[in-house]
Design a protein around this motif. Sequence first.
Motif, PDB file in Angstrom:
ATOM      1  N   PHE A   1       5.082  18.269   9.474  1.00 17.83           N
ATOM      2  CA  PHE A   1       3.824  18.887   9.893  1.00 17.83           C
ATOM      3  C   PHE A   1       3.524  18.577  11.356  1.00 17.83           C
ATOM      4  O   PHE A   1       3.206  19.484  12.144  1.00 17.83           O
ATOM      5  CB  PHE A   1       2.695  18.382   8.998  1.00 17.83           C
TER       6      PHE A   1
ATOM      7  N   ASP B   1      -9.059  22.670   8.263  1.00 17.78           N
ATOM      8  CA  ASP B   1      -8.146  22.561   7.124  1.00 17.78           C
ATOM      9  C   ASP B   1      -6.924  21.731   7.479  1.00 17.78           C
ATOM     10  O   ASP B   1      -6.443  20.921   6.668  1.00 17.78           O
ATOM     11  CB  ASP B   1      -7.695  23.947   6.661  1.00 17.78           C
ATOM     12  N   GLU B   2      -6.399  21.906   8.688  1.00 21.22           N
ATOM     13  CA  GLU B   2      -5.232  21.139   9.123  1.00 21.22           C
ATOM     14  C   GLU B   2      -5.586  19.668   9.321  1.00 21.22           C
ATOM     15  O   GLU B   2      -4.763  18.785   9.040  1.00 21.22           O
ATOM     16  CB  GLU B   2      -4.673  21.733  10.409  1.00 21.22           C
TER      17      GLU B   2
ATOM     18  N   HIS C   1      -5.598  18.122   5.967  1.00 20.16           N
ATOM     19  CA  HIS C   1      -4.207  18.010   5.515  1.00 20.16           C
ATOM     20  C   HIS C   1      -3.530  16.811   6.184  1.00 20.16           C
ATOM     21  O   HIS C   1      -2.791  16.063   5.526  1.00 20.16           O
ATOM     22  CB  HIS C   1      -3.472  19.299   5.855  1.00 20.16           C
TER      23      HIS C   1
ATOM     24  N   SER D   1       0.172  28.969   2.599  1.00 22.68           N
ATOM     25  CA  SER D   1      -0.862  28.133   3.208  1.00 22.68           C
ATOM     26  C   SER D   1      -1.682  27.415   2.151  1.00 22.68           C
ATOM     27  O   SER D   1      -1.999  26.221   2.285  1.00 22.68           O
ATOM     28  CB  SER D   1      -1.781  28.991   4.085  1.00 22.68           C
TER      29      SER D   1
ATOM     30  N   ARG E   1       0.334  24.626   0.517  1.00 22.65           N
ATOM     31  CA  ARG E   1       0.408  23.445   1.394  1.00 22.65           C
ATOM     32  C   ARG E   1      -0.824  22.565   1.216  1.00 22.65           C
ATOM     33  O   ARG E   1      -0.722  21.336   1.153  1.00 22.65           O
ATOM     34  CB  ARG E   1       0.548  23.879   2.854  1.00 22.65           C
ATOM     35  N   VAL E   2      -1.992  23.192   1.142  1.00 20.74           N
ATOM     36  CA  VAL E   2      -3.220  22.433   0.927  1.00 20.74           C
ATOM     37  C   VAL E   2      -3.148  21.694  -0.404  1.00 20.74           C
ATOM     38  O   VAL E   2      -3.443  20.490  -0.493  1.00 20.74           O
ATOM     39  CB  VAL E   2      -4.448  23.360   0.960  1.00 20.74           C
TER      40      VAL E   2
ATOM     41  N   GLY F   1      -0.775  18.719  -0.380  1.00 22.23           N
ATOM     42  CA  GLY F   1      -1.324  17.565   0.333  1.00 22.23           C
ATOM     43  C   GLY F   1      -2.376  16.832  -0.469  1.00 22.23           C
ATOM     44  O   GLY F   1      -2.482  15.601  -0.405  1.00 22.23           O
TER      45      GLY F   1
ATOM     46  N   HIS G   1       5.031  24.925   7.793  1.00 24.42           N
ATOM     47  CA  HIS G   1       3.876  24.086   7.454  1.00 24.42           C
ATOM     48  C   HIS G   1       2.534  24.772   7.727  1.00 24.42           C
ATOM     49  O   HIS G   1       1.637  24.168   8.329  1.00 24.42           O
ATOM     50  CB  HIS G   1       3.939  22.750   8.210  1.00 24.42           C
TER      51      HIS G   1
ATOM     52  N   VAL H   1      -1.217  25.774   6.957  1.00 30.02           N
ATOM     53  CA  VAL H   1      -2.232  25.100   6.147  1.00 30.02           C
ATOM     54  C   VAL H   1      -3.548  25.855   6.288  1.00 30.02           C
ATOM     55  O   VAL H   1      -4.121  25.917   7.379  1.00 30.02           O
ATOM     56  CB  VAL H   1      -2.431  23.634   6.588  1.00 30.02           C
ATOM     57  N   ARG H   2      -4.013  26.453   5.191  1.00 32.09           N
ATOM     58  CA  ARG H   2      -5.316  27.128   5.186  1.00 32.09           C
ATOM     59  C   ARG H   2      -5.755  27.313   3.745  1.00 32.09           C
ATOM     60  O   ARG H   2      -4.947  27.667   2.890  1.00 32.09           O
ATOM     61  CB  ARG H   2      -5.227  28.476   5.896  1.00 32.09           C
ATOM     62  N   ARG H   3      -7.022  27.094   3.466  1.00 34.02           N
ATOM     63  CA  ARG H   3      -7.508  27.179   2.090  1.00 34.02           C
ATOM     64  C   ARG H   3      -7.555  28.606   1.556  1.00 34.02           C
ATOM     65  O   ARG H   3      -7.410  28.818   0.360  1.00 34.02           O
ATOM     66  CB  ARG H   3      -8.904  26.555   1.976  1.00 34.02           C
TER      67      ARG H   3
END
Length: 311
Positions: free
Chosen positions: A10, A81-82, A85, A186, A189-190, A193, A222, A224-226
Amino acid sequence: MDTPAELGGFLRTRRAALRPEDVGLVSYGTRRRVPGLRREELAQLAGVSVAYYTRLEQGQSAGASDGVLNAIARALRLTPDEQAHLRNLARPARSGRPRAPRAECARPATRQLLTAMDQVPALVLDRRFEVLAWNRLGHALTAGHLSADAPGHPRERPNAQRMLFLDPHTRELYPRWETEARRAVSSLRVAAGEHPDDRRLAELIGELTMKNEVFAALWSRHPVRRCSFGTKAFHHPLVGPLELDFERARLPDSGGQALLMYSAEPGSPSEAGLRLLATGLNDAAGPGGTTGLGEPSDAPERTSLDRLGTR
């Protein structure tokens, strides 16, 4: 999930996305062997030693402070969000060993709510994106080619992300499939984590990485977003094009379950399409029809939905 390796991957992807001139630094030398910022440059921006940042990127510095993580997040220009994470990866909440797979179910009150939302397509997803329940309109919109009672059988339970990448019927449902693929990765990924010890979630990610090249390529970046709200385009096999807004709301005290709901702009062709789909379902249900929550149905041999499909 190998959290130290995920943390390193990441951070490296985020370093590679920034150039020295983007953050007001003078580039070292004339040739750069790696894209983006070097470790030395990022450490300078974050105000930490190069040795400490290197250990962090290599997964050898557990328990980094909020101050350090916030400084690195600012230097890398991470989104909220990142940032969350990054904290999850840098300080994973581990239970000691991976959790054994456990079948979940939607609460009775939640299932009751789904039944009451007869004009709103709705589904209940767990943290692994398995469909725990759907109402009749949610089933007809997203997975009409599957059995309505599939969520009631853990071994047959649909998984929204698996269907998106591995089920050709689901792929045809989304004319902007690439956008949906990015959203799916995305969101996964959330989830990964937040739940690093969830073995079934790790198995899903491994399966998709092995079986779908697009997923594997997106996962390696990588993202990352909800993706908790937005708009989705559908090309439904019965009612045609639909442009629907969606909201994914976490359910309280549910271990990560969420209620996914779709709606159309009032007066739009998409609203008319949803009404047509709902009307066909109401005609099909009749006496003894299905609730769409995983219970069996004795529907007539030829329904209004069947007739829609012949038009």
